[in-house]
Write a protein that holds these residues in place. Sequence first.
Motif, short mmCIF file in Angstrom:
data_model
loop_
_atom_site.label_atom_id
_atom_site.label_comp_id
_atom_site.label_asym_id
_atom_site.label_seq_id
_atom_site.Cartn_x
_atom_site.Cartn_y
_atom_site.Cartn_z
N THR A 107 22.98 -16.65 -33.83
CA THR A 107 24.01 -17.70 -32.87
C THR A 107 22.28 -18.48 -32.15
O THR A 107 22.26 -19.99 -32.30
CB THR A 107 24.31 -17.48 -31.20
OG1 THR A 107 25.26 -16.46 -32.31
CG2 THR A 107 25.68 -18.20 -30.94
N THR A 108 21.69 -17.62 -32.28
CA THR A 108 19.70 -18.14 -31.75
C THR A 108 19.57 -18.44 -32.42
O THR A 108 18.86 -20.24 -32.66
CB THR A 108 19.55 -16.78 -31.11
OG1 THR A 108 20.59 -16.41 -30.26
CG2 THR A 108 17.74 -17.31 -30.64
N ASP A 139 26.56 -8.25 -39.32
CA ASP A 139 25.86 -6.64 -38.72
C ASP A 139 26.04 -6.34 -37.96
O ASP A 139 26.25 -4.79 -38.10
CB ASP A 139 24.53 -7.25 -39.07
CG ASP A 139 24.18 -7.85 -40.39
OD1 ASP A 139 24.09 -7.48 -41.74
OD2 ASP A 139 22.96 -8.65 -40.49
N VAL A 140 26.36 -6.67 -36.66
CA VAL A 140 26.95 -6.07 -35.58
C VAL A 140 28.89 -5.11 -35.87
O VAL A 140 28.54 -4.25 -34.90
CB VAL A 140 27.01 -7.29 -34.16
CG1 VAL A 140 27.23 -6.50 -33.01
CG2 VAL A 140 25.57 -7.59 -34.31
N ASN A 141 28.84 -5.84 -36.79
CA ASN A 141 30.67 -5.32 -36.96
C ASN A 141 30.74 -4.56 -37.49
O ASN A 141 31.56 -3.86 -36.81
CB ASN A 141 31.47 -6.73 -36.80
CG ASN A 141 31.31 -7.76 -35.96
OD1 ASN A 141 31.65 -8.04 -35.27
ND2 ASN A 141 31.96 -9.30 -36.25
N GLY A 163 32.02 -12.67 -32.84
CA GLY A 163 31.96 -14.31 -34.20
C GLY A 163 30.42 -14.06 -34.16
O GLY A 163 30.16 -13.52 -33.52
N SER A 164 30.65 -15.72 -34.81
CA SER A 164 28.91 -15.83 -35.05
C SER A 164 28.38 -16.48 -34.81
O SER A 164 27.38 -17.38 -34.39
CB SER A 164 28.93 -16.75 -36.54
OG SER A 164 30.06 -18.29 -36.28
N ASP A 165 28.80 -17.05 -33.52
CA ASP A 165 28.77 -18.01 -31.90
C ASP A 165 28.32 -16.90 -30.97
O ASP A 165 28.03 -17.47 -30.22
CB ASP A 165 29.50 -18.61 -31.97
CG ASP A 165 30.87 -18.51 -31.26
OD1 ASP A 165 31.51 -17.43 -31.90
OD2 ASP A 165 32.12 -19.02 -30.56
N GLN A 166 28.74 -15.30 -31.27
CA GLN A 166 28.32 -14.47 -30.27
C GLN A 166 27.36 -13.78 -30.09
O GLN A 166 26.70 -12.57 -29.36
CB GLN A 166 29.35 -14.05 -29.84
CG GLN A 166 30.79 -14.47 -29.45
CD GLN A 166 31.62 -13.45 -29.64
OE1 GLN A 166 32.43 -13.22 -31.12
NE2 GLN A 166 32.71 -13.35 -28.24
#
Length: 282
Positions: A38-39, A73-75, A87-90
Motif C-alpha cells: 500500500t505504501t 505475503d502477510v496473509n 487487503g492490498s490497501d492495508q
Amino acid sequence: MRKSVIGIILLSIVIVGIALPMGFSAQQGGKVITYGETTYNNANYKSNVDNFFSQQAHVDPSNIQSKIITASDVNKISGTISQRTYGSDQIFSSALVDLDENGAIKVTVDKAQVTVVTADMYISALKSAGITHGHVYVTSPVPATGESALAGIMHAYEEATNVQIPEAVQEAANQEIYTETQIVENDNVSADQLTKMVDDVKETVQNNNITDHTTIVNIIQNYTINNNINMTNSSIENLATSIGQVQTVQGDVQSYSNQVNQVIGNTSGGFSLDGLLSRFGL
C-alpha cells in the motif's frame, strides 16, 4: 612490495565478491528495504517512509535494494495466527535492515506511526528467530500497530543474506509479536513490562529446555504474581503457547543462525567492503 600487497588484496576482494550472496553487492552492502505494498503504490506514502529512513539511517533509499511486501505475503502468516485477512490497501508498515552496523541487534521504531509494537518487542521476536545483529528501522506512513512489519523485516534479512528463514521459525516469531500486541491492547500491561516478562520467561524455558505447556503457564503465572502484573487467564494461556512454539523450533533457529553467521563472517557485526579497504589504507 606495496603493489604486490595491493594486488593480493584486490584479488581477495574479487574472490569475496564472487562468494558473497546477491544481497551483498558492492553498491548496496548489507542493506535492504521492504515496503508494504500500500505504501509502495502511493507516492506520498513512499516519500514519507523514505524520508524517515533517510533521516534515521543516513542513507539514500533510492540506492538501496528493495522488496515489496504484499497482502499475500502477510496473509500466509497471519492466516495461521490471527485468522485475519489483509487487503492490498492495508499493508503499510515498511522496514530498512542494515547489516553493515556492528554489534548486537538494534531496532529504531517510528513511534509517531507505529502505535503498539515497540523496539524491544521486535528485538525479542527477532532473537526468537535467530536474528542477533544488524540495525532495523521500522515505520509506516499512517498509524499502524506494527505487527505486520515483522514479516517484512524477516524478508529483508533473507534478501540481504540470501539465507531462507525456516517457515516454522517465521511463524513462531510472528506468533510472538501477535500475542504480545493482543495483550498490550487488551490487558492492563505495558509494552515494557510485557517484553521484560517474555524475555525472562523465554530464558527460563530455554535454559531448562521446557516444552510442557502447563509448566510454562505456571512460570508465567508465578512471574505475574511476583511482579504485580495483571493478565487474564486467556492471555497467559496464549503467551504460554507462543513461548512454547518458540522453544520447539530452537533446532531450526540455531541452524538458520549458523548459516547467517557464515555469510556475514562473524557473530558480532556486519559486512563492510569499505572497512576492509580502509584497514589497508586503500
